[in-house]
Scaffold this motif. Structure first.
Motif, mmCIF file in Angstrom:
data_model
loop_
_atom_site.group_PDB
_atom_site.id
_atom_site.type_symbol
_atom_site.label_atom_id
_atom_site.label_comp_id
_atom_site.label_asym_id
_atom_site.label_seq_id
_atom_site.Cartn_x
_atom_site.Cartn_y
_atom_site.Cartn_z
ATOM 1 N N VAL A 40 0.837 -1.202 0.000
ATOM 2 C CA VAL A 40 0.000 0.000 0.000
ATOM 3 C C VAL A 40 0.868 1.248 0.000
ATOM 4 N N LYS A 41 1.973 1.241 0.750
ATOM 5 C CA LYS A 41 2.862 2.398 0.799
ATOM 6 C C LYS A 41 3.428 2.717 -0.586
ATOM 7 N N LEU A 42 3.790 1.690 -1.322
ATOM 8 C CA LEU A 42 4.330 1.922 -2.664
ATOM 9 C C LEU A 42 3.304 2.582 -3.571
ATOM 10 N N GLN A 43 2.042 2.172 -3.456
ATOM 11 C CA GLN A 43 1.007 2.778 -4.294
ATOM 12 C C GLN A 43 0.665 4.194 -3.826
ATOM 13 N N VAL A 44 0.829 4.476 -2.531
ATOM 14 C CA VAL A 44 0.624 5.850 -2.048
ATOM 15 C C VAL A 44 1.683 6.767 -2.648
ATOM 16 N N ILE A 45 2.929 6.295 -2.714
ATOM 17 C CA ILE A 45 3.999 7.097 -3.319
ATOM 18 C C ILE A 45 3.699 7.345 -4.793
ATOM 19 N N ASN A 46 3.240 6.316 -5.500
ATOM 20 C CA ASN A 46 2.897 6.484 -6.912
ATOM 21 C C ASN A 46 1.744 7.473 -7.084
ATOM 22 N N LEU A 47 0.729 7.364 -6.207
ATOM 23 C CA LEU A 47 -0.404 8.286 -6.284
ATOM 24 C C LEU A 47 0.060 9.728 -6.050
ATOM 25 N N ALA A 48 0.922 9.927 -5.085
ATOM 26 C CA ALA A 48 1.418 11.277 -4.801
ATOM 27 C C ALA A 48 2.192 11.835 -5.986
ATOM 28 N N ALA A 49 3.005 10.990 -6.618
ATOM 29 C CA ALA A 49 3.791 11.462 -7.758
ATOM 30 C C ALA A 49 2.893 11.830 -8.933
ATOM 31 N N LYS A 50 1.886 11.023 -9.220
ATOM 32 C CA LYS A 50 1.001 11.305 -10.354
ATOM 33 C C LYS A 50 0.162 12.564 -10.104
ATOM 34 N N LEU A 51 -0.309 12.749 -8.873
ATOM 35 C CA LEU A 51 -1.087 13.948 -8.569
ATOM 36 C C LEU A 51 -0.198 15.193 -8.595
ATOM 37 N N TYR A 52 1.056 15.064 -8.202
ATOM 38 C CA TYR A 52 1.980 16.196 -8.251
ATOM 39 C C TYR A 52 2.192 16.652 -9.684
ATOM 40 N N LEU A 53 2.229 15.697 -10.615
ATOM 41 C CA LEU A 53 2.466 16.040 -12.013
ATOM 42 C C LEU A 53 1.215 16.588 -12.692
ATOM 43 N N THR A 54 0.028 16.210 -12.218
ATOM 44 C CA THR A 54 -1.213 16.649 -12.862
ATOM 45 C C THR A 54 -1.930 17.760 -12.106
ATOM 46 N N ASN A 55 -1.750 17.840 -10.792
ATOM 47 C CA ASN A 55 -2.474 18.826 -9.970
ATOM 48 C C ASN A 55 -1.562 19.269 -8.834
ATOM 49 N N SER A 56 -0.489 19.925 -9.201
ATOM 50 C CA SER A 56 0.533 20.270 -8.198
ATOM 51 C C SER A 56 0.062 21.347 -7.228
ATOM 52 N N LYS A 57 -0.881 22.179 -7.635
ATOM 53 C CA LYS A 57 -1.330 23.243 -6.736
ATOM 54 C C LYS A 57 -1.953 22.686 -5.461
ATOM 55 N N GLN A 58 -2.762 21.635 -5.579
ATOM 56 C CA GLN A 58 -3.449 21.087 -4.415
ATOM 57 C C GLN A 58 -2.639 20.015 -3.695
ATOM 58 N N THR A 59 -1.724 19.386 -4.372
ATOM 59 C CA THR A 59 -1.077 18.189 -3.791
ATOM 60 C C THR A 59 0.422 18.354 -3.584
ATOM 61 N N LYS A 60 0.987 19.545 -3.786
ATOM 62 C CA LYS A 60 2.430 19.690 -3.657
ATOM 63 C C LYS A 60 2.900 19.429 -2.243
ATOM 64 N N LEU A 61 2.235 20.040 -1.267
ATOM 65 C CA LEU A 61 2.632 19.834 0.129
ATOM 66 C C LEU A 61 2.369 18.408 0.586
ATOM 67 N N LEU A 62 1.234 17.849 0.153
ATOM 68 C CA LEU A 62 0.947 16.458 0.535
ATOM 69 C C LEU A 62 2.002 15.512 -0.011
ATOM 70 N N THR A 63 2.434 15.771 -1.236
ATOM 71 C CA THR A 63 3.447 14.902 -1.843
ATOM 72 C C THR A 63 4.763 15.004 -1.086
ATOM 73 N N GLN A 64 5.183 16.205 -0.737
ATOM 74 C CA GLN A 64 6.433 16.354 0.020
ATOM 75 C C GLN A 64 6.334 15.681 1.379
ATOM 76 N N TYR A 65 5.146 15.761 2.011
ATOM 77 C CA TYR A 65 4.967 15.124 3.320
ATOM 78 C C TYR A 65 5.058 13.598 3.205
ATOM 79 N N VAL A 66 4.419 13.014 2.192
ATOM 80 C CA VAL A 66 4.464 11.558 2.002
ATOM 81 C C VAL A 66 5.881 11.097 1.694
ATOM 82 N N LEU A 67 6.595 11.839 0.856
ATOM 83 C CA LEU A 67 7.958 11.441 0.510
ATOM 84 C C LEU A 67 8.891 11.551 1.703
ATOM 85 N N SER A 68 8.647 12.523 2.560
ATOM 86 C CA SER A 68 9.492 12.633 3.755
ATOM 87 C C SER A 68 9.236 11.490 4.720
#
Length: 995
Positions: free
Chosen positions: A537-565
């Motif tokens: 599940v963690k691997l798919q969360v990372i993939n989801l964060a990366a795809k949302l960052y590339l398509t909708n970075s305004k709403q998901t940029k901070l969430l993506t950085q938090y998940v990657l950290s």
């Protein structure tokens, strides 16, 4: 039972002073010591001089071994009795020694001389037991003694001893492989054995020692095929397995050109004397006259193997049936493989262990040969009492057999299975529904809606499996199912199964443009519980964060950085590496700027839809019925199934030489035609006997037996002819005169011929010249068919003397049915002159009537193919014209009647791509361009039902619709008409009385 006073037995259960306590064990039916560790009593009984006590002691010891008890400490006491004169004691001693000789080798060697003397014992059981014990002593020092004993036993008069010698060969080979050359000589000698008791054992020894020596099988191939029906079941399995591999190296593939398949008559093996007289030049001339469009001709030896193994499908042994089934699957033409289906379905009534093995093989067969199991679809329905592994295998078969015709029935069955209490079975059923939706496009939406309904099931495992399957189905048409993706996103709060959660996250990330509002919220929830999730599940969360960052970075940029950290400090190094890689890929930096420009191509690349395939798809490269096929892994000792050869090897290597004295001169052959069908010389020099027997050893016995049988058969033949002639008296004056003249000539011949040849002199000379001439013109194929009682060889009607000989059409020859050729001058012999003359008076033409010119039977009832309501105004009926199809004589001609009862014209009537069972073929009718309202039209199509009553399923297509229809023929419509006169009909009718 007699016993000494010291060992007297008290029936009441009490023992006297000094006597051991023995109690009756009802489970084994014997008398045993209450303490099995006290073997002293048995040793004392073996040391006595009374054979009755020794016999009783050996019975108890053997019974102990059968119960799994250790009796090795009795070996010294038992081995001393190997020289006992009592045969019953000696048999039991040998049974004991076979069990423990390998463990107590030193003590067994002390009695080696006794074993050698046992090889000369008059009793065959003692000789065989001595050889069995000798081969069980695994000591290299006695290899020469074992080799000498095996060679002597291979020449023993008893087939049981020769069988034991064949069993000893693999034991000696495993002990010393350097003896292979000498053992091959023994195997070659035993392969020539004509007894069924030895055949299976020597073939097993061949498979263990020298399976690559195919040349040893050539001369014995036909003999093994003929003996197969009488060999014990274990031997049948071994021989069939060996012959399967042999046939794959010696014959051409029958499936290389199925449409041009032509079976060669078996005259190469069951040849006639006329063929021998023609010589090889005539065969070459005949080969040049064969049409070039039929290159494949089945080898007669190939056909011999298929014909002799087919009756074994009715064997009581499941192993034998399975062996024949795999042989047909690997060797038979596609049109003939279907015969194994019924036998395999019968095995499904056996024990669960047998069912498991059979279903494993059926699952593999049903992938390539689906049509042969479709008629038995209901036999694979699952019972509530079936074990889980049987349920899963039956489910696999049902999924393989599903097609557009039976998919409604299969889905109803699956709907019932989902309510089962067996969760593993329910999960397998959901996967089967997904496979059906993948393979059959028209039910994809139905299956998908059903799986979505399962998402509300109370059982979490059912919901999780449904999510996994839905994810695979949505990949095929993601744009049409945005609502389903939203519904799945809402399930992330409830579903706890890791695979299901990972599948939902993958779907949301892959198709995030379809759910732009829900995807960021799902990522927010998953970020909260990231540390508690499973690794998948963690691997798919990372993939989801990366795809949302590339398509909708305004709403998901901070969430993506938090998940990657969070992932950067995870305990699993795979997750840490994935987080570092993703950060460098999607977040621009001075060092990785060039790579980040390709991030969208990497993460958002279009992915192909998954292909849901059967787990049995690639198992057919293993030989069916083998352990390797069952395990789907190559087992120790497995021999690969050879590929078919490109060119057929020389078939003459399987011919057995015929002695010179059996060859007749041309003058003797001319005399042979004047003798009865079963004559003495045919019994001595028939090609069938010479092919399988040793001419040097059995020449005298064959000639005596054949002469005796020839005289008996010919005498009974003349009696049958006299009875037939008496039945025909009174029909015409000409027939009465010919019968009387025939009887007088027979009486004269019997008086002139000596007594030793009396049986052979009563021949067909009693009939007129027309019958003898027709027999002389008989082809080799018809000569084989004529090996019947004498009542079949009737005298031809007087009116047919001038008619040329023609091939007789029988109702039994439906497989090779071809319509009789039309002769412009004279009618075929199938219709008598008198009958043709009578029918000519009813016509306006002067030409004689031929059978093929007769009109089809009128008044045939029409059968409904498509109702006008279901066809939206198009009504279709069909009738059988009861004539061969003009394009292919093997096809049945079917008239299709179309009528348009709608208000609009119907355009483009044609047959769609049919999905037919194996062997069935269809010749489509020409397309009907337009059918106006109220008009009717008739088209003719040909169907080859392959001599079966299976339905031919196909599609009737218009420009706008497709209708699934099927034609199932009655048995009578598959029969070919045979034209004959009234007298000939009565003759044939009289032959059906069982005489």
């Amino acid at each position: 039972m007699s016993a000494a006073p010291a060992y007297s037995e008290d029936k009441g259960g009490s023992a006297g002073p000094g006597e051991p306590e023995y109690g009756h064990d009802p489970a084994s039916g014997g008398i045993f010591s209450s303490d099995y560790k006290r073997h002293d009593d048995l040793k004392e009984m073996l040391d006595t001089n009374k054979d009755s006590l020794k016999l009783e002691a050996m019975k108890r010891i053997v019974a102990m071994i059968a119960r799994g008890k250790n009796a090795s400490d009795l070996f010294p006491a038992v081995v001393k009795n190997v020289a006992c004169k009592n045969i019953e004691v000696k048999k039991l001693v040998y049974v004991y020694l076979v069990r423990y000789a390998e463990e107590q080798q030193d003590l067994a060697l002390l009695s080696i001389s006794t074993f050698q003397r046992g090889l000369k014992d008059p009793n065959q059981l003692i000789r065989a037991s001595a050889l069995r014990v000798l081969s069980s002593i695994r000591v290299p020092i006695i290899v020469p003694i074992m080799m000498l004993a095996i060679k002597e036993a291979a020449s023993d008069m008893s087939p049981y001893v020769r069988k034991t010698a064949a069993h000893a060969i693999p034991k000696l080979y495993s002990l010393d492989s350097d003896q292979k050359d000498q053992l091959i000589e023994v195997i070659e000698k035993l392969l020539a054995d004509k007894t069924t008791l030895v055949a299976g054992s020597v073939v097993m020894a061949f498979e263990e020692v020298c399976p690559e020596r195919i040349d040893l099988i050539h001369k014995n191939y036909r003999k093994l095929c003929n003996l197969l029906i009488d060999v014990e079941e274990w031997g049948q399995v071994v021989i069939i397995s060996m012959l399967t591999r042999y046939a794959r190296t010696q014959f051409l593939s029958p499936t290389q050109n199925e449409s041009l398949l032509e079976e060669n008559p078996e005259k190469a093996f069951y040849g006639s004397e006329e063929d021998e007289a023609k010589g090889p030049g005539s065969e070459e001339a005949a080969a040049t006259t064969l049409p070039a469009r039929k290159p494949y001709v089945m080898d007669p030896d190939h056909r011999l193997l298929l014909r002799n193994t087919k009756p074994l499908l009715q064997s009581r042994s499941a192993a034998v049936v399975m062996a024949v089934a795999q042989l047909y699957f690997h060797l038979a033409p596609k049109a003939e493989v279907g015969v194994i289906a019924k036998a395999l379905v019968r095995l499904l009534r056996s024990h669960s262990e047998v069912q498991y093995v059979v279903l494993q093989n059926v699952a593999t067969m049903s992938i390539k040969r689906r049509g042969m199991f479709e008629p038995y679809l209901k036999s694979f329905y699952i019972r509530s009492t079936d074990p889980t592994q049987i349920k899963v295998l039956k489910l696999e078969v049902l999924t393989n057999l599903a097609n557009e015709t039976n998919i409604p029935t299969v889905l109803r069955e699956f709907q019932t299975y989902i309510r089962s209490m067996d969760k593993d079975f329910v999960a397998a059923t959901i996967q089967a529904i997904g496979r059906c939706a993948t393979n059959i496009g028209r039910v994809r939406d139905t299956c998908l809606n059903g799986l979505v309904q399962l998402l509300s099931n109370r059982d979490e495992l059912v919901v999780a499996e449904s999510v996994v399957v839905i994810k695979k189905l949505l990949q095929m048409q993601p744009a049409q199912h945005g609502e389903i993706i939203k519904h799945l996103a809402k399930l992330t709060d409830n579903i706890q199964v890791p695979m299901a959660r990972a599948s939902i996250l993958w779907l949301i990330g892959e198709y995030c443009e379809h759910v732009p509002r829900i995807a960021p919220d799902v990522l927010r929830k998953m970020a909260k519980s990231f540390t508690a999730e499973e690794d998948i599940v963690k691997l798919q969360v990372i993939n989801l964060a990366a795809k949302l960052y590339l398509t909708n970075s305004k709403q998901t940029k901070l969430l993506t950085q938090y998940v990657l950290s969070l992932a950067k400090y995870d305990q699993n190094y795979d997750i840490r590496d994935r987080a570092r890689f993703t950060r460098q890929l999607i977040v621009p930096s001075e060092q990785g700027g060039a790579l980040s420009r390709h991030a969208k191509k990497l993460f958002l690349a279009p992915k192909p839809a998954p292909v849901l395939e059967s787990s049995f798809k690639d198992r057919d490269h293993f030989q069916l019925g083998s352990l390797s096929h069952l395990l789907n892994a190559k087992a120790t000792g497995y021999q690969e199934l050879p590929d078919w050869p490109e060119e057929a090897p020389d078939p003459s290597v399987r011919n057995v030489e015929v002695p010179e004295w059996t060859k007749c001169s041309s003058r003797e052959k001319r005399k042979e035609k004047e003798k009865p069908f079963y004559s003495d010389s045919e019994g001595e020099s028939g090609p069938t006997e010479s092919a399988d027997s040793d001419p040097e050893s059995e020449s005298e016995s064959d000639s005596k037996s054949s002469s005796a049988s020839g005289s008996g058969e010919s005498s009974s033949e003349s009696d049958n002819e006299d009875q037939d002639e008496d039945e025909e008296k009174g029909r015409s004056s000409e027939s009465e005169q010919s019968e009387e003249e025939g009887k007088k000539r027979q009486m004269k011949k019997r008086k002139k011929v000596p007594e030793g040849q009396g049986g052979g002199s009563s021949s067909d000379e009693g009939s007129d010249s027309s019958s003898s001439s027709s027999e002389s013109e008989m082809t080799p194929e018809t000569e084989e068919e004529q090996v019947e009682p004498a009542s079949w060889r009737k005298k031809a009607p007087p009116s047919s003397k001038s008619a040329p000989a023609a091939k007789e059409i029988s109702l039994l020859d439906l497989e090779d049915f071809t319509p009789p050729s039309i002769q412009p001058v004279s009618p075929p012999a199938a219709v008598s002159t008198s009958l043709a003359a009578d029918l000519e008076g009813l016509t306006l033409t002067d030409s004689p009537l031929a059978p093929s010119l007769l009109s089809p039977v009128s008044g045939v009832r029409k059968q409904e193919l498509l109702h006008r309501v279901a066809g939206e105004g198009l009504a279709v009926d069909y009738t059988f014209s009861r004539q061969p199809f003009a394009g292919d004589p093997h096809m049945v001609s079917v008239h299709i009647h179309f009528s348009n009862s709608s208000d609009t014209p119907i355009k483009g009537l044609h047959v769609g791509t049919p999905k037919l069972p194996a062997g069935i073929s269809i010749q489509e009718f020409p397309e009907i361009e337009s059918l106006a309202p109220g008009e009717s039209a008739t088209a003719v199509m040909g169907i080859n039902f392959c001599d079966s009553t299976q339905a031919a399923n196909f599609q009737l297509c218009t420009q706008t619709r497709q209708f699934y229809v099927s034609i199932q023929p009655p048995v009578g419509e598959l029969m070919a008409p045979v034209f004959m006169s009234e007298n000939e009909f009565k003759k044939e009718q009289g032959l059906q009385g069982g005489r």
